[in-house]
Enzyme design. Structure first.
Site, PDB file in Angstrom:
ATOM      1  N   TYR A   1       4.132 -18.704  -9.659  1.00 20.07           N
ATOM      2  CA  TYR A   1       5.384 -19.206  -9.078  1.00 20.07           C
ATOM      3  C   TYR A   1       6.413 -18.072  -8.981  1.00 20.07           C
ATOM      4  CZ  TYR A   1      10.146 -20.938  -9.240  1.00 20.07           C
ATOM      5  OH  TYR A   1      11.487 -21.094  -9.011  1.00 20.07           O
TER       6      TYR A   1
ATOM      7  N   LYS B   1       8.346 -15.909  -5.599  1.00 16.80           N
ATOM      8  CA  LYS B   1       9.772 -15.615  -5.356  1.00 16.80           C
ATOM      9  C   LYS B   1       9.957 -14.116  -5.107  1.00 16.80           C
ATOM     10  CE  LYS B   1      11.185 -19.796  -5.510  1.00 16.80           C
ATOM     11  NZ  LYS B   1      11.453 -20.460  -4.223  1.00 16.80           N
TER      12      LYS B   1
ATOM     13  N   ASP C   1      11.066 -31.647   5.716  1.00 19.15           N
ATOM     14  CA  ASP C   1      10.561 -31.827   4.353  1.00 19.15           C
ATOM     15  C   ASP C   1       9.311 -32.696   4.438  1.00 19.15           C
ATOM     16  OD1 ASP C   1      12.350 -31.934   1.297  1.00 19.15           O
ATOM     17  OD2 ASP C   1      10.269 -32.601   1.533  1.00 19.15           O
TER      18      ASP C   1
ATOM     19  N   LYS D   1       7.395 -25.561  -7.249  1.00 17.40           N
ATOM     20  CA  LYS D   1       8.309 -24.915  -8.202  1.00 17.40           C
ATOM     21  C   LYS D   1       7.956 -25.108  -9.671  1.00 17.40           C
ATOM     22  CE  LYS D   1      11.545 -28.709  -8.601  1.00 17.40           C
ATOM     23  NZ  LYS D   1      12.928 -29.138  -8.694  1.00 17.40           N
TER      24      LYS D   1
ATOM     25  N   SER E   1      15.126 -16.923  -7.534  1.00 16.89           N
ATOM     26  CA  SER E   1      15.294 -17.377  -8.914  1.00 16.89           C
ATOM     27  C   SER E   1      15.525 -16.193  -9.829  1.00 16.89           C
ATOM     28  CB  SER E   1      14.006 -18.097  -9.331  1.00 16.89           C
ATOM     29  OG  SER E   1      13.935 -18.236 -10.729  1.00 16.89           O
TER      30      SER E   1
END
Ligand code: UFG
Length: 355
Positions: free
Chosen positions: A165, A169, A46, A100, A140
């Protein structure tokens, strides 16, 4: 009976190493806790772009384990190679790390395409080089847009993305599907999250929004604790029973457990298709006004809110049909929205006391 079945599925599997990208983030950290509880060895990568190193202490407070941590950016493929070389055999990757914020993605589309897609492609290439057999991808319900029929199943059409965004995905899912199709020995699962809320019941980890929250529940708890003046309800003129938008809110710990079950399915050979997609939601639509009522009931606090105009890009109503995940992963949600709100409130109070 059902609880026992869930417990069996979560029984420890010792010694399997799992790289968790974005493991200090909101859903990532809760998943790291569940991985440790199930006997896996999580290794976090991360870059702390949207998380804090203190999350590792929270994970240790819950599990007694401080997971290994690499402060690296996945867009740097050389650094990623270094991690894979150092870690040796890796059994699976769970890929949470991504930008996100829907609104920000509209203003900075190239940042979103570069960060979210480069990191994914670097990971897939590293998986190939090091023969890592399994990947779980954070997707998502945004891929469905406003569905024509509800609840949404995995075969409902993927609609044109409403934001960069959302497109990352959709594109991410397609890139994984095609990559797995070309590699019969490898497996992947995309998990389409509905609206995750709440915090770990211990309040050692939870959501840490950057600046003013965009999402409903952190905005509610920050208002209730006095950090914001009032919540704005974005529209009560929708075609829904009380006029406010409907979502499928699920508790983040329930969501975290689904990742462990998806891993188990891939590593123990039940995923015959190679690439699979699952909806993860409670299967129940809850309006914004109902969510506020659930918070008030759970916290005993009266929330200050006003009704304003619609927010651009909002979907009117969406909720999941989670029966595929129920059947194939043996997963279902166990935590109610009131309990979820209670944990969100406990977490907000803990943050205040830490100040
Ligand atoms: N809402 C308010 N006031 C607020 C914030 C939200 O009324 O201050 C309402 C929204 O209009 C919406 C609901 O609360 O009706 C939920 O909004 P969130 O922003 O919490 O969640 P969204 O469903 O809009 O977005 C979430 C994720 C995205 C994902 C999307 C998919 O945050 O990452 O679901 O639909 F893309």
């Amino acid at each position: 009976q059902e609880q026992n079945e869930m417990a069996d599925l979560l029984e420890p599997v010792m010694g399997r190493k799992v790289i968790v990208t974005g493991g200090t983030g909101y859903i990532g950290s809760h998943t790291v806790v569940e991985l440790i509880a199930a006997g896996y060895e999580p290794v976090i990568i991360d870059n702390l772009y949207n998380s804090d190193i203190s999350v590792l202490e929270g994970i240790r407070a819950i599990t007694g384990v401080t997971p290994k941590f690499w402060d690296y950016d996945l867009c740097d493929s050389q650094k990623l190679e270094e991690v894979f070389r150092a870690e040796g055999k890796v059994d699976a990757i769970i890929h949470f790390a991504a930008y996100k914020a829907v609104g920000e993605s509209v203003r900075k589309p190239l940042d979103y395409y570069r960060n979210n897609l480069t990191s994914l492609m670097n990971l897939l290439a590293a998986m190939d080089r090091h023969d890592t057999p399994a990947l779980v991808f954070s997707s998502s319900c945004t891929v469905y847009g406003q569905p024509d029929t509800l609840p949404v199943t995995e075969t409902s059409p993927v609609k044109e993305a409403a934001s960069p965004y959302g497109y990352t995905k959709q594109a991410g899912e397609t890139i994984i599907r095609d990559t797995i199709a070309a590699r019969p020995a490898h497996k992947a699962v995309s998990l389409r999250y509905f609206n995750p809320i709440g915090a770990h019941p211990t309040a050692f980890i939870g959501e840490l929004p950057r600046g003013v929250p965009e999402n409903l529940v952190p905005y509610i708890t920050q208002t209730a604790i006095g950090l914001r003046d009032e919540l704005k309800v974005f529209g009560t003129d929708y075609d829904t029973p009380d006029g406010s938008c409907i979502r499928d809110y699920l508790h983040v710990v329930d969501l975290a457990k689904a990742h462990v079950m998806a891993l188990r399915r891939m590593l123990d050979g039940e995923n015959k298709a190679g690439y699979e997609v699952f909806n993860l939601g409670m299967g129940k639509g809850v309006s914004v006004l109902e969510a506020i009522a659930a918070f008030e009931k759970a916290s005993g606090v009266k929330l200050k809110y006003t009704i304003t105009g619609r927010r651009a890009g909002d979907i009117e109503k969406i909720w999941a049909d989670p029966s595929l995940a129920n059947r194939e992963l043996g997963w279902k949600t166990e935590i109610t929205i009131e309990e979820a709100m209670e944990t969100a409130w406990r977490w907000e109070n803990r943050l205040k006391n830490k100040e």
